[in-house]
Design an enzyme around this catalytic site. Structure first.
Site, PDB file in Angstrom:
ATOM      1  N   GLU A  39       9.017 -12.879   5.991  1.00 23.37           N
ATOM      2  CA  GLU A  39       8.465 -11.589   6.699  1.00 23.37           C
ATOM      3  C   GLU A  39       8.293 -11.759   8.154  1.00 23.37           C
ATOM      4  OE1 GLU A  39       6.574  -9.103   5.168  1.00 23.37           O
ATOM      5  OE2 GLU A  39       6.249  -8.448   7.373  1.00 23.37           O
ATOM      6  N   THR A  81       9.107  -3.870   4.270  1.00 28.37           N
ATOM      7  CA  THR A  81       9.607  -4.881   3.289  1.00 28.37           C
ATOM      8  C   THR A  81      10.416  -4.377   2.082  1.00 28.37           C
ATOM      9  OG1 THR A  81       7.667  -6.262   3.814  1.00 28.37           O
ATOM     10  CG2 THR A  81       9.394  -7.176   2.053  1.00 28.37           C
ATOM     11  N   HIS A 196       2.883 -12.094   8.662  1.00 26.79           N
ATOM     12  CA  HIS A 196       2.588 -10.536   8.667  1.00 26.79           C
ATOM     13  C   HIS A 196       1.434 -10.455   9.556  1.00 26.79           C
ATOM     14  CE1 HIS A 196       1.590  -6.532   7.445  1.00 26.79           C
ATOM     15  NE2 HIS A 196       2.646  -6.708   6.437  1.00 26.79           N
TER      16      HIS A 196
HETATM   17  C1  GP9 Z   1       3.575  -6.763   1.073  1.00 28.11           C
HETATM   18  C2  GP9 Z   1       4.543  -7.465   2.030  1.00 28.11           C
HETATM   19  C3  GP9 Z   1       4.410  -7.081   3.260  1.00 28.11           C
HETATM   20  O1  GP9 Z   1       3.816  -7.086  -0.410  1.00 28.11           O
HETATM   21  O2  GP9 Z   1       5.801  -7.128   1.643  1.00 28.11           O
HETATM   22  O3  GP9 Z   1       4.693  -5.763   3.459  1.00 28.11           O
HETATM   23  P1  GP9 Z   1       4.975  -5.012   4.627  1.00 28.11           P
HETATM   24  O4  GP9 Z   1       4.064  -4.359   5.536  1.00 28.11           O
HETATM   25  O5  GP9 Z   1       5.876  -6.057   5.653  1.00 28.11           O
HETATM   26  O6  GP9 Z   1       5.848  -4.088   4.260  1.00 28.11           O
HETATM   27 MN    MN Z   2       7.711  -7.260   5.563  1.00 33.80          MN
END
Ligand code: GP9
Ligand code: MN
Length: 419
Positions: A39, A81, A196
């Site tokens: 992430e 993502t 994140h």
């Molecule tokens: C949520 C994770 C993060 O399930 O994949 O999401 P993002 O905001 O990076 O798309």
């Molecule tokens: Mn992401």
């Protein structure tokens, strides 16, 4: 319709399909595939320090034992993502607006899990979030995944959570038992969460100090990146201990940027630059990408590459002939590659140039190629128009991919015509 589709097929054959066989064709035949999506991890943290401390010690080591692409770009847009997942499973571009996972989840695709089914693979995703987030449950079902280990598969409580949910170390630890029970060979994706926005981390999990700038976001980014790096190291240890490692190839990549241009002032301070130009902004869209194959020494590549290239590369590694596929990326282990990487906002990268916001830059130096300066320097061939011929190509590339998605054109295409 069908007509449109044959035009696109012709284009893809001409532009994106390599004539040359992949240098690594079949080296990972029948191996399990483990993709780890990190992430918000960007390349600028790789082999870099903050307050004198290495940010990603494990990744830095791993890179030395892997095929590593240092000029690899994310190509995501609003679907974040999920756009990255779409890119790697389909080698199509995500959409300019909205998230294709929501808007076109019912389309016909030729996704990696569907293709691998024909080769006795089962496919799985591991991610500790609600299954309907990004409409994943629907998209996964439509594209051939056997199971999604979502939030419900994990023991999540206050003590093992931070920010968006389950901490990465706990996530990997709790995933191992599922991984060990999977029928082999499998295709799997692990999506981390701790790094994140807004990059929250408890003191007990922070091994390095935050940065010191006017951006709390950038400051906190470094300790959470380090935490995810440590979680990845622990995952590798567990893969080795469980015996899964030997029969697998492991692909690690960043999904998209974590630090937006809103934080450019702090970023320029960190990078020791006077300002972040549109050139720098494009270069900041690089995310780490490595392919780790046990027993292979690996190699470092500087060629330009992007998430669009993952699908054809992976299928070739697995020794899967895929001649009739429609992909907008090219195998990373051939030299007969498309000569640009398109970002979803129309910016692009070529061997020599970087184009963004109507400006053309020298890729090597970052120098803005303005007509005036070049007239003065007497090198008219190196002028601002150098990017022009690519501009049209990039627009065509993106729009053909969009036509497929908007028109659900794969309904009119036979992926096995030469069988
Ligand atoms: C949520 C994770 C993060 O399930 O994949 O999401 P993002 O905001 O990076 O798309
Ligand atoms: Mn992401």
């Amino acid at each position: 319709d069908g007509n449109e589709m044959s035009k696109i097929e012709e284009y893809v054959d001409e532009e994106a399909t390599s004539e040359e066989e992949s240098k690594l064709f079949g080296v990972a035949e029948d191996k399990n595939v483990i993709i780890v999506s990190l992430e918000s991890v960007q390349s600028f943290v790789i082999n870099n320090t903050v307050n004198g401390e290495e940010i990603t010690p494990f990744l830095n080591e791993l890179i030395e034992e892997s095929y590593y692409f240092e000029n690899f770009y994310h190509q995501t847009e609003q679907g974040k993502t999920s756009d990255h997942e779409f890119l790697i499973d389909n080698s199509l571009y995500p959409l300019p607006r909205g998230a294709v996972y929501f808007t076109h989840s019912q389309n016909e695709y030729n996704s990696v899990p569907d293709i691998l089914k024909e080769h006795d693979y089962n496919s799985f995703v591991f991610h500790a979030n609600n299954k309907s987030f990004w409409n994943r449950d629907v998209m996964y079902e439509n594209t051939g995944y056997a199971h999604y280990y979502d939030q419900a598969a994990y023991e999540i409580n206050e003590a093992n959570s931070v920010g968006w949910g389950l901490k990465d170390k706990e996530f990997f630890e709790q995933s191992i038992k599922y991984l060990q029970s999977l029928p082999e060979p499998f295709y799997s994706r692990f999506i981390t969460l701790t790094n994140h926005y807004p990059f929250e981390l408890g003191e007990e999990d922070a091994s390095i100090e935050p940065y010191n700038s006017n951006s709390k976001t950038l400051n906190q980014y470094f300790p959470t990146v380090r935490y995810t790096d440590e979680a990845l190291e622990q995952f590798f240890d567990d893969l080795k201990a469980s015996g899964v490692y030997e029969d697998s190839i492991i692909i690690v990549m960043g999904d998209h940027y974590g630090i937006s241009d809103f934080h450019n002032k702090a970023m320029s301070q960190y990078l020791n630059k006077e300002e972040i130009t549109p050139y720098d902004q494009v270069q900041l869209q690089r995310v780490p990408f490595l392919i780790h194959i046990p027993g292979h020494e690996g190699e470092k590549y500087s060629k330009i590459s992007g998430q669009i290239d993952v699908k054809p590369t992976l299928l070739n590694l697995l020794g899967i002939e895929n001649d009739d596929d429609i992909t907008f990326g090219t195998d990373l282990f051939t030299n007969d590659r498309k000569d640009f990487i398109a970002l979803r906002n129309g910016s692009f990268i070529t061997d020599d140039y970087i184009y963004s916001k109507d400006q053309c830059f020298d890729r090597e130096t970052g120098k803005l190629l303005a007509i005036e300066t070049n007239v003065l320097q007497g090198s008219p061939e190196e002028n601002a128009n150098a990017c022009e011929p690519f501009k049209e190509k990039v627009e065509k590339d993106l729009s053909y991919s969009d036509k497929i998605v908007y028109g659900d054109l794969f309904r009119f295409y036979d992926f096995n015509s030469s069988e």
